[in-house]
Motif scaffolding. Sequence first.
Motif, PDB file in Angstrom:
ATOM      1  N   ASN A 476       0.819  -1.215   0.000  1.00 47.99           N
ATOM      2  CA  ASN A 476       0.000   0.000   0.000  1.00 47.99           C
ATOM      3  C   ASN A 476       0.851   1.263   0.000  1.00 47.99           C
ATOM      4  OD1 ASN A 476      -3.081  -0.196   0.043  1.00 47.99           O
ATOM      5  ND2 ASN A 476      -2.459  -1.923   1.342  1.00 47.99           N
ATOM      6  N   ARG A 479       1.814   1.812  -3.505  1.00 50.53           N
ATOM      7  CA  ARG A 479       0.683   2.430  -4.217  1.00 50.53           C
ATOM      8  C   ARG A 479       0.615   3.934  -3.929  1.00 50.53           C
ATOM      9  NH1 ARG A 479      -4.171   4.072  -2.609  1.00 50.53           N
ATOM     10  NH2 ARG A 479      -5.909   4.158  -4.131  1.00 50.53           N
ATOM     11  N   ILE A 483       1.094   7.285  -6.698  1.00 50.80           N
ATOM     12  CA  ILE A 483       0.184   8.428  -6.887  1.00 50.80           C
ATOM     13  C   ILE A 483       0.907   9.738  -6.599  1.00 50.80           C
ATOM     14  CG2 ILE A 483      -1.950   9.523  -6.095  1.00 50.80           C
ATOM     15  CD1 ILE A 483      -3.000   6.653  -5.483  1.00 50.80           C
ATOM     16  N   TRP A 497       2.394   1.570 -10.851  1.00 51.55           N
ATOM     17  CA  TRP A 497       0.944   1.296 -10.852  1.00 51.55           C
ATOM     18  C   TRP A 497       0.655  -0.044 -11.529  1.00 51.55           C
ATOM     19  CZ3 TRP A 497      -2.840   3.700  -8.327  1.00 51.55           C
ATOM     20  CH2 TRP A 497      -4.179   3.605  -8.768  1.00 51.55           C
ATOM     21  N   SER A 509      -6.347   8.856 -10.957  1.00 58.60           N
ATOM     22  CA  SER A 509      -6.436   8.816  -9.494  1.00 58.60           C
ATOM     23  C   SER A 509      -6.560  10.231  -8.952  1.00 58.60           C
ATOM     24  CB  SER A 509      -5.169   8.186  -8.897  1.00 58.60           C
ATOM     25  OG  SER A 509      -4.977   6.891  -9.385  1.00 58.60           O
ATOM     26  N   SER A 510      -7.240  10.376  -7.843  1.00 57.34           N
ATOM     27  CA  SER A 510      -7.259  11.678  -7.191  1.00 57.34           C
ATOM     28  C   SER A 510      -6.109  11.734  -6.188  1.00 57.34           C
ATOM     29  CB  SER A 510      -8.595  11.931  -6.506  1.00 57.34           C
ATOM     30  OG  SER A 510      -8.644  11.267  -5.278  1.00 57.34           O
ATOM     31  N   TRP A 511      -5.663  12.932  -5.895  1.00 65.44           N
ATOM     32  CA  TRP A 511      -4.512  13.138  -5.011  1.00 65.44           C
ATOM     33  C   TRP A 511      -4.752  12.486  -3.640  1.00 65.44           C
ATOM     34  CZ3 TRP A 511       0.326  14.690  -5.652  1.00 65.44           C
ATOM     35  CH2 TRP A 511       1.057  15.159  -4.555  1.00 65.44           C
ATOM     36  N   SER A 512      -5.947  12.646  -3.106  1.00 67.32           N
ATOM     37  CA  SER A 512      -6.233  12.120  -1.762  1.00 67.32           C
ATOM     38  C   SER A 512      -6.238  10.588  -1.721  1.00 67.32           C
ATOM     39  CB  SER A 512      -7.575  12.650  -1.253  1.00 67.32           C
ATOM     40  OG  SER A 512      -8.617  12.273  -2.134  1.00 67.32           O
ATOM     41  N   ASP A 513      -6.339   9.946  -2.904  1.00 69.13           N
ATOM     42  CA  ASP A 513      -6.345   8.476  -2.953  1.00 69.13           C
ATOM     43  C   ASP A 513      -5.083   7.863  -2.363  1.00 69.13           C
ATOM     44  OD1 ASP A 513      -8.803   8.358  -4.102  1.00 69.13           O
ATOM     45  OD2 ASP A 513      -8.117   7.818  -6.122  1.00 69.13           O
ATOM     46  N   SER A 515      -3.697   8.360   0.302  1.00 70.48           N
ATOM     47  CA  SER A 515      -3.790   8.109   1.744  1.00 70.48           C
ATOM     48  C   SER A 515      -4.805   7.039   2.110  1.00 70.48           C
ATOM     49  CB  SER A 515      -4.084   9.423   2.481  1.00 70.48           C
ATOM     50  OG  SER A 515      -2.894  10.169   2.568  1.00 70.48           O
ATOM     51  N   LEU A 516      -5.347   6.391   1.098  1.00 72.04           N
ATOM     52  CA  LEU A 516      -6.224   5.237   1.343  1.00 72.04           C
ATOM     53  C   LEU A 516      -5.390   3.960   1.291  1.00 72.04           C
ATOM     54  CD1 LEU A 516      -9.145   6.183  -1.089  1.00 72.04           C
ATOM     55  CD2 LEU A 516      -9.007   6.649   1.371  1.00 72.04           C
ATOM     56  N   GLY A 518      -5.590   1.319  -0.402  1.00 67.65           N
ATOM     57  CA  GLY A 518      -6.411   0.981  -1.567  1.00 67.65           C
ATOM     58  C   GLY A 518      -6.199  -0.414  -2.116  1.00 67.65           C
TER      59      GLY A 518
END
Length: 551
Positions: A476, A479, A483, A497, A509-513, A515-516, A518
């Motif tokens: 993670n 990942r 991003i 990726w 992908s969004s920038w905040s992704d 921190s998930l 995922g």
Amino acid sequence: MNKKAIITSALPYANGEIHLGHVASTYLPADVTTRFLKMNGVEAYYVCASDDFGTPILIQSEKEGKTPAEYVAHWNKRDYEDFSAFNIDFDYFYKTSSTENISFVQDVFKKLNDSGHIYEKEIIQFYCNNDEKFLPDRYVKGICPYCKADDQYSDLCESCGRVPEEITDPKCSLCGATPTKEKTTHYFFKLKNFSDSLAKWLDEAPNLQKDVKKYVQNWIKSGLIDWDITRDIPWGVPVPLDGAEGKVFYGWFDNHLAYISTALKFLNDKGIDGKEFWNSADIYHFIGKDIVYHHYLFLPAMRLGIDSEYKLPDYIPTRGHLTLQSKKISKSRNWYIGLKQFLEYYPADYLRFYLVSINPYSQDDLNFDWDDFTTRINSELIGNLGNFVNRALGFTKKAFDGKVPEVDSFDEKDSEAEQKIKNFATDLSDLMEQNHLDRALKRIMEFSSFFNQYFQHKEPWKKGPGTANCVYLSVNAARALSIALFPFLPESSQKIWEQLGLDGEINKSSWSDMSLLGISPNHVLGDASPIFVKVEESDIEKHKNQLGPSE
């Protein structure tokens, strides 16, 4: 964050190839910023154009037996190809010689003239009897009257950044002769009249660099001079007045108007109201420190002169010059590296990584050094980042057949690692928004270094308790890195990726992704292989030997 943005860079002059000095201060920071904004859901457009007019182009096209239009068309195409190879992702790349820009420039001039900001005046201008022509500024060199620097152009002192009223000890840069002075009539823009409104704008603009604002404010206090905006040459935007036949606008009058005309052309063609978009967006103009005078005085004064019909910039990110091996870049002395040439040696991401790393958000000059480049690529990009990604994914493939394992309850180290991922987007966002791109990239490398140490501490190869957690969190983290890296290293981030076994393009992908967490247990990774290849010192010696002879 405003959800609309227009980003521009200082226009490349259509008179030769793009080299490393060009991309370091303007195009690369603008590209990184645009990618970041888009990942944050901003409707951001990066537009640019080739700067097609002026005497140098006229003279060089004659030498090559081409019309000026043919000559600039060649360089417009070549420059765009070189930028594209470096993954500078313009939404639109146009030209100042476009019918749209010519019409727009003439329209702005008419409005300024109708508002009383233009006047005609007979002047004494340098004339070379040897070359039988009036000499535009770039063809007169001498001593700056302000700082006494030698070998300066009469329209810009590269040493102190000011525009001289008259150069001392002038010489024709075509033949070296001392020019005579002859009478001609030019049109002037009343820059003096805008001293108060420029000072007010600078006082109230919150996002302009404080150090730049300060010395521009000092220029205003010491007194501005009206600006000669026409030239006696046949290649340029014609002055649209009766009696002005044979006169064209000075390049600095028309080229930054192409920021607006190019954006309008692009947006209107997309079915968007360009003017409305411009005036509701954040406007970024990325420049080098040598053109501060033009962008902090001429550009805003002209927009103020047409009643701010098009809003003034919110950001003018200004950076220093690039030197090469600690010497000033010089094409004539072969002390430069063409962008195309560099990309034949190494991937674009190596250069993007290095130039962002050494380039602070300031006017301090930066230096491209081949040995430093080698060290940073081999020890930081490969030894830290590449090593972590390859370890995490390679071990998962080897020990778990590429399938992310089910997790157990986290220990203290796991929880710390998890928190690093969850805070990552926020940690980087402030730096990116403030244009501290070098610091943001450094933070990314610190994140990678943390996970290298985490992986080492957990020793998953021993197959002890907590191995599954280490693998899950490390995958993670890889990942998250892919991003975070996208604005900086778009090709490498896509490779990570794909090795993670994730579908589609990473730019979706969004920038905040980042921190998930995922990637879930049982997700199957793609094939893992090293992302980067070591830079060999023997090759670097060859590249060094191609430079020069130096001064």
